[in-house]
Design a protein around this motif. Structure first.
Motif, short mmCIF file in Angstrom:
data_model
loop_
_atom_site.label_atom_id
_atom_site.label_comp_id
_atom_site.label_asym_id
_atom_site.label_seq_id
_atom_site.Cartn_x
_atom_site.Cartn_y
_atom_site.Cartn_z
N TYR A 1 -13.73 -12.40 -15.30
CA TYR A 1 -13.97 -12.09 -13.89
C TYR A 1 -14.18 -10.59 -13.67
N ASN A 2 -14.88 -10.30 -12.60
CA ASN A 2 -14.95 -8.92 -12.09
C ASN A 2 -13.78 -8.72 -11.14
N ILE A 3 -13.10 -7.59 -11.24
CA ILE A 3 -11.98 -7.26 -10.37
C ILE A 3 -12.31 -5.98 -9.61
N GLU A 4 -12.45 -6.08 -8.30
CA GLU A 4 -12.84 -4.93 -7.49
C GLU A 4 -11.74 -4.61 -6.48
N PRO A 5 -11.07 -3.45 -6.59
CA PRO A 5 -10.05 -3.06 -5.60
C PRO A 5 -10.67 -2.89 -4.21
N THR A 6 -9.94 -3.35 -3.20
CA THR A 6 -10.39 -3.15 -1.81
C THR A 6 -9.28 -2.37 -1.09
N ILE A 7 -9.05 -2.68 0.17
CA ILE A 7 -8.03 -1.93 0.92
C ILE A 7 -6.63 -2.31 0.44
N PRO A 8 -5.68 -1.38 0.49
CA PRO A 8 -4.30 -1.71 0.15
C PRO A 8 -3.59 -2.34 1.35
N PHE A 9 -2.56 -3.09 1.09
CA PHE A 9 -1.69 -3.50 2.19
C PHE A 9 -0.31 -2.91 1.94
N LEU A 10 0.48 -2.80 2.99
CA LEU A 10 1.79 -2.17 2.92
C LEU A 10 2.87 -3.18 3.25
N ASN A 11 3.96 -3.14 2.52
CA ASN A 11 5.13 -3.92 2.89
C ASN A 11 6.05 -3.05 3.73
N TRP A 12 6.30 -3.50 4.94
CA TRP A 12 7.15 -2.78 5.87
C TRP A 12 8.52 -3.43 5.93
N ILE A 13 9.55 -2.62 6.09
CA ILE A 13 10.90 -3.13 6.35
C ILE A 13 11.12 -3.00 7.85
N VAL A 14 11.24 -4.15 8.50
CA VAL A 14 11.28 -4.21 9.96
C VAL A 14 12.66 -4.69 10.40
N ILE A 15 13.18 -4.09 11.46
CA ILE A 15 14.49 -4.48 11.99
C ILE A 15 14.38 -4.81 13.46
#
Length: 320
Positions: free
Chosen positions: A238-252
């Motif tokens: 397969y071809n692997i192409e990075p796109t936008i990152p996502f962030l894991n937030w800690i929410v309270i």
């Protein structure tokens, strides 16, 4: 007189002992708005395991998938104490969930009810295409121009994978038809805190889609790629192409006391600096996000929200 003081001392000791016992036995809940085995869940379990080691307290990961994070948000709001964290990707609490909600969730006001305590980690989303169909990402970009609707496999509507697919559609000026690959098989977790023991079911369901040419591409989390690589030799096939990152937030919950908030923030900072945790996160293809001051964090969150909301507005997303 001595007997009276002795009685008071014994009563005080028993009371304090009971209070300490109550605190030490208290469960912390890390709530994940996706099913077990999802990329967010994998990272949340690494975080929860270290949180437990830091405090020697019971930490439970609760999976509350559905309605683009609203099920988890609803559950968290109904828990009235300070021992709950929402481990959420950066697309789960944006405008489309905040303004276009089913009637059962109309009461949720994300700006009022929740506070982002910290940004834990950043994970690239990658676009996967078959090499026997497209020689490279550039070749994919050229060939799909002739397709009315490009089919891209995504986890769920409104998920980071979906938003990344929409950003690719904006970049390449194409129309995308999202094909869901979630909830199609069962997840098996042999050891909750061991990344290598995960069998990631949604991704297993995604492979037949691309193998059977039912989609033109898959949008997956980098964590999933790291699980996939040993099993199906992705690097050669397969071809692997990075796109936008996502962030894991800690929410309270916004109602959380300052004492509890500062305690959890302090623990989170320690976790992010832990070498073992950093190694595990790097193993998934992700990276720990740096500790920021309150002002830096606030500006960063606002910028992130504006970016994702722009995608939401351009494509008129609604909750399914």
């Amino acid at each position: 007189m001595f007997g009276k003081f002795l009685y008071i001392f014994i009563f005080y000791t028993m009371f304090m002992g009971a209070a300490q016992s109550q605190i030490s036995e208290r469960n912390y809940n890390v709530i994940v708005p996706f099913a077990a085995g999802n990329a967010v869940d994998i990272t949340a379990r690494i975080y929860a395991d270290q949180f437990k080691k830091e405090q020697e307290l019971s930490v439970i990961v609760l999976n509350k998938p559905g309605v683009s994070g609203l099920i988890a948000a609803d559950y968290m709001l109904k828990l009235k104490d300070d021992s709950n964290l929402l481990f959420a990707p950066s697309s789960s609490i944006f405008k489309y969930t905040a303004t276009v909600k089913p009637d059962a969730f109309k009461y949720i006001d994300f700006k009022k009810d929740f506070t982002v305590l910290d940004v834990f980690n950043e994970t690239p989303l990658v676009l996967v295409t078959k090499k026997d169909k497209y020689k490279s990402f550039d070749d994919f970009s050229k060939k799909i121009k002739t397709i009315d609707y490009v089919k891209i496999g995504v986890l769920t509507i409104g998920s980071p994978t979906h938003l990344a697919a929409l950003e690719v559609s904006d970049l390449l000026k194409i129309k995308v038809s999202p094909i869901l690959y979630t909830n199609q098989s069962q997840v098996i977790i042999d050891t909750a805190n061991d990344l290598l023991d995960y069998s990631f079911a949604p991704l297993a369901s995604a492979l037949p889609l691309i193998e059977g040419n039912k989609v033109d591409a898959l949008m997956i989390y980098s964590e999933e790629k790291s699980i996939l690589l040993p099993n199906v030799e992705v690097s050669g096939k397969y071809n692997i192409e990075p796109t936008i990152p996502f962030l894991n937030w800690i929410v309270i919950n916004s109602s959380m006391s300052d004492t509890a908030k500062n305690k959890i923030k302090s623990i989170t900072y320690k976790i992010k600096q832990n070498n073992d945790v950093q190694s595990k996160i790097i193993q998934t293809g992700s990276k720990i996000y740096k500790n920021m001051s309150d002002d830096e964090l606030r500006n960063f969150i606002n910028t992130s929200i504006l970016k994702y909301n722009a995608i939401v507005e351009r494509h008129g997303l609604v909750v399914q």
